[in-house]
Design an enzyme around this catalytic site. Structure first.
Site, PDB file in Angstrom:
ATOM      1  CB  CYS A 253      43.244  23.428  34.855  1.00  0.00           C
ATOM      2  SG  CYS A 253      41.653  24.229  34.603  1.00  0.00           S
TER       3      CYS A 253
HETATM    4  N1  LIG Z   1      39.765  28.084  32.620  1.00  0.00           N
HETATM    5  C1  LIG Z   1      39.594  26.795  32.440  1.00  0.00           C
HETATM    6  O1  LIG Z   1      40.041  26.241  31.433  1.00  0.00           O
HETATM    7  C2  LIG Z   1      38.838  25.952  33.446  1.00  0.00           C
HETATM    8  C3  LIG Z   1      38.422  24.678  33.062  1.00  0.00           C
HETATM    9  C4  LIG Z   1      37.710  23.893  33.952  1.00  0.00           C
HETATM   10  C5  LIG Z   1      37.468  24.368  35.226  1.00  0.00           C
HETATM   11  N2  LIG Z   1      37.910  25.601  35.613  1.00  0.00           N
HETATM   12  C6  LIG Z   1      37.596  26.064  36.969  1.00  0.00           C
HETATM   13  O2  LIG Z   1      36.498  26.953  36.919  1.00  0.00           O
HETATM   14  C7  LIG Z   1      36.618  27.972  37.922  1.00  0.00           C
HETATM   15  C8  LIG Z   1      36.589  29.333  37.264  1.00  0.00           C
HETATM   16  O3  LIG Z   1      37.703  29.438  36.394  1.00  0.00           O
HETATM   17  P1  LIG Z   1      37.744  30.488  35.207  1.00  0.00           P
HETATM   18  O4  LIG Z   1      38.880  30.067  34.344  1.00  0.00           O
HETATM   19  O5  LIG Z   1      36.382  30.656  34.621  1.00  0.00           O
HETATM   20  O6  LIG Z   1      38.149  31.822  35.999  1.00  0.00           O
HETATM   21  P2  LIG Z   1      38.170  33.309  35.420  1.00  0.00           P
HETATM   22  O7  LIG Z   1      39.199  34.032  36.210  1.00  0.00           O
HETATM   23  O8  LIG Z   1      38.255  33.289  33.937  1.00  0.00           O
HETATM   24  O9  LIG Z   1      36.729  33.878  35.784  1.00  0.00           O
HETATM   25  C9  LIG Z   1      36.272  34.028  37.078  1.00  0.00           C
HETATM   26  C10 LIG Z   1      35.323  35.216  37.114  1.00  0.00           C
HETATM   27  O10 LIG Z   1      34.747  35.243  38.419  1.00  0.00           O
HETATM   28  C11 LIG Z   1      34.602  36.604  38.773  1.00  0.00           C
HETATM   29  N3  LIG Z   1      34.452  36.683  40.222  1.00  0.00           N
HETATM   30  C12 LIG Z   1      35.374  36.584  41.188  1.00  0.00           C
HETATM   31  N4  LIG Z   1      34.793  36.682  42.399  1.00  0.00           N
HETATM   32  C13 LIG Z   1      33.475  36.834  42.177  1.00  0.00           C
HETATM   33  C14 LIG Z   1      32.360  36.998  43.023  1.00  0.00           C
HETATM   34  N5  LIG Z   1      32.476  36.996  44.348  1.00  0.00           N
HETATM   35  N6  LIG Z   1      31.149  37.160  42.459  1.00  0.00           N
HETATM   36  C15 LIG Z   1      31.017  37.175  41.113  1.00  0.00           C
HETATM   37  N7  LIG Z   1      32.039  37.015  40.262  1.00  0.00           N
HETATM   38  C16 LIG Z   1      33.254  36.849  40.800  1.00  0.00           C
HETATM   39  C17 LIG Z   1      35.839  37.283  38.225  1.00  0.00           C
HETATM   40  O11 LIG Z   1      35.652  38.673  38.094  1.00  0.00           O
HETATM   41  C18 LIG Z   1      36.003  36.561  36.884  1.00  0.00           C
HETATM   42  O12 LIG Z   1      35.350  37.242  35.840  1.00  0.00           O
HETATM   43  C19 LIG Z   1      37.904  27.648  38.662  1.00  0.00           C
HETATM   44  O13 LIG Z   1      37.604  26.850  39.763  1.00  0.00           O
HETATM   45  C20 LIG Z   1      38.697  26.839  37.643  1.00  0.00           C
HETATM   46  O14 LIG Z   1      39.633  25.970  38.261  1.00  0.00           O
HETATM   47  C21 LIG Z   1      38.571  26.416  34.725  1.00  0.00           C
END
Ligand SMILES: NC(=O)c1ccc[n+]([C@@H]2O[C@H](COP(=O)([O-])OP(=O)(O)OC[C@H]3O[C@@H](n4cnc5c(N)ncnc54)[C@H](O)[C@@H]3O)[C@@H](O)[C@H]2O)c1
Length: 396
Positions: A253
């Site tokens: 983030c």
């Molecule tokens: N990690 C945090 O603390 C946090 C907090 C708030 C918001 N976010 C936002 O949330 C979003 C996701 O972040 P995250 O940390 O969960 O990411 P992450 O990398 O932990 O998880 C993403 C998942 O999406 C899967 N993926 C990728 N392409 C895909 C597709 N086409 N179809 C299905 N699955 C697919 C990946 O295999 C992975 O398991 C981002 O935009 C991030 O900025 C993250």
């Protein structure tokens, strides 16, 4: 409701469990076969979601994971929770969002509520998601995720949730969905406001962290304790919010989201000067840490044993994305140190394994997990602390 969530990472799995707990029938779709297998066997890969919760929801059929995109069809709600990283040239990379959009286009055959939780710049829901899906009149809402992995005080239930929709009906349906497992749901006038609020929240943190990082350097040069000054300033009951200095920023983030705002600012011809400068300050912190370590170790670390404690980007989580530790270790090695690292939560990383804490010439504490003992850290002759949690140690 039948809920399909695209992406089962930190955000997707957290929402999946929240919704399953409210009695919805949730399918977590992910392209990662190993992860899906692991989730279906009741093993969680993120802090804050226990194996027992997962196993419970699997046994009641409130949750299952799948790699089959046809599970997206016949859902009442489809939530997008895929990564939104930066490209090599540090521009927004919406390729994962576009892939999710393609999955929806190809698999969702009837009108559905489509919600985006992935963090991105204002205009993403309207222009990058809804405008790319043809043929079916879906409802579209944006509800950017605010989850803070490892935070035991604020979670999905008690963190207020913002919702902006393309139509009033989309807002109503999205509120109905989130109200079932979130205490406070706040409607804003457009998806752009919700998207911008999320990205501004993280920019606020990024800029303030850079400010205290710069201040820590000024205080050290003045011969006073930056942390003591910040604690003193925090006694003012209004108009001040305490941020802590550190080795730089990490995770998905803070190092990433502000650049999405800078990108869209540039598109509309407004300079995002604070974001640019804050990035510079935060990215320079690992080099500052190494400079201070070398000075504290008598002017050189050549041939010395240095253990870097904590390689994940923050305490009590195993996430190493964008961690400043990588640069700290690389720079210490360039300076000739024999570097090992200790992080029981991460275990193995960059082809190396966590080492036991023993007697080293120098310990550099980058991240302090609760399970790591201060006494073990203090076995090293000289301790440099980036966390403010090792009593008596020098640091930032
Ligand atoms: N990690 C945090 O603390 C946090 C907090 C708030 C918001 N976010 C936002 O949330 C979003 C996701 O972040 P995250 O940390 O969960 O990411 P992450 O990398 O932990 O998880 C993403 C998942 O999406 C899967 N993926 C990728 N392409 C895909 C597709 N086409 N179809 C299905 N699955 C697919 C990946 O295999 C992975 O398991 C981002 O935009 C991030 O900025 C993250």
């Amino acid at each position: 409701m039948r809920v399909a969530i695209i992406g089962q990472g930190y955000v997707g799995l957290t929402i999946a469990v929240g919704a399953a707990g409210a009695g919805h029938e949730v399918t977590g779709f992910d392209v990662n076969h190993d992860l899906v297998g692991q989730l279906n066997s009741g093993v969680s890969h993120i802090e804050g979601i226990s194996d027992s919760d997962l196993t419970c929801f699997l046994s009641t059929n409130n949750y299952s994971a799948s790699t089959d995109p046809s599970v997206l069809n016949s859902s009442d709600v489809v939530v997008i929770a895929v990564p939104t990283p930066l490209t090599e040239s540090r521009n927004p990379d919406l390729s994962y969002v576009h892939a999710a959009v393609e999955l929806i286009q190809n698999n969702v055959k009837g009108p559905t509520l489509i919600i985006n939780e992935s963090t991105s710049y204002p205009g993403t829901l309207r222009k990058e998601i809804a405008a790319r899906i043809n043929g079916i009149q879906h409802l579209y809402a944006s509800s950017p995720e605010r989850v803070d992995p490892g935070n035991t005080q604020w979670g999905t239930k008690n963190t207020p949730r913002l919702i902006g929709g393309l139509t009033p009906e989309a807002v109503t349906k999205a509120k109905e969905f989130y109200s079932s497992f979130c205490d406070t749901v706040i409607e804003v006038s457009s998806p752009e406001v919700a998207e911008a609020a999320k990205i501004f929240e993280n920019t606020f943190r990024q800029v303030n962290i850079a400010l205290v990082n710069e201040f820590a350097q000024i205080a050290d040069a003045l011969g006073i304790s930056g942390r003591e000054v910040l604690d003193a300033a925090a006694t003012k009951p209004y108009g001040f919010m305490e941020f802590n200095p550190g080795p730089g920023v990490g995770g998905h983030c803070i190092p990433v989201d502000p650049t999405y705002l800078a990108y869209v600012a540039n598109e509309v011809g407004v300079p995002a000067t604070f974001i640019k400068r804050a990035n510079e300050v935060n990215l320079a912190m690992p080099a500052y840490v190494v400079k201070r370590v070398i000075a504290g170790a008598g002017g050189s670390v050549k041939g010395k044993s240095v253990v870097v404690v904590g390689v994940s980007y923050k305490a009590n989580v195993a996430d190493t994305r964008e961690t400043p530790t990588a640069t700290i270790i690389d720079l210490l090695r360039v300076a000739g140190a024999a570097v090992s690292w200790h992080d029981p939560l991460v275990g193995s990383w960059r082809g190396e394994n966590s080492a036991e804490l023993g007697e080293c010439d120098v310990a550099v504490v980058v991240t302090k997990h609760d399970v790591v003992s201060v006494a073990d850290i203090k076995k090293s002759s000289y301790v440099f602390d980036c966390t403010g949690s090792i009593p008596g140690a020098k640091g930032i």
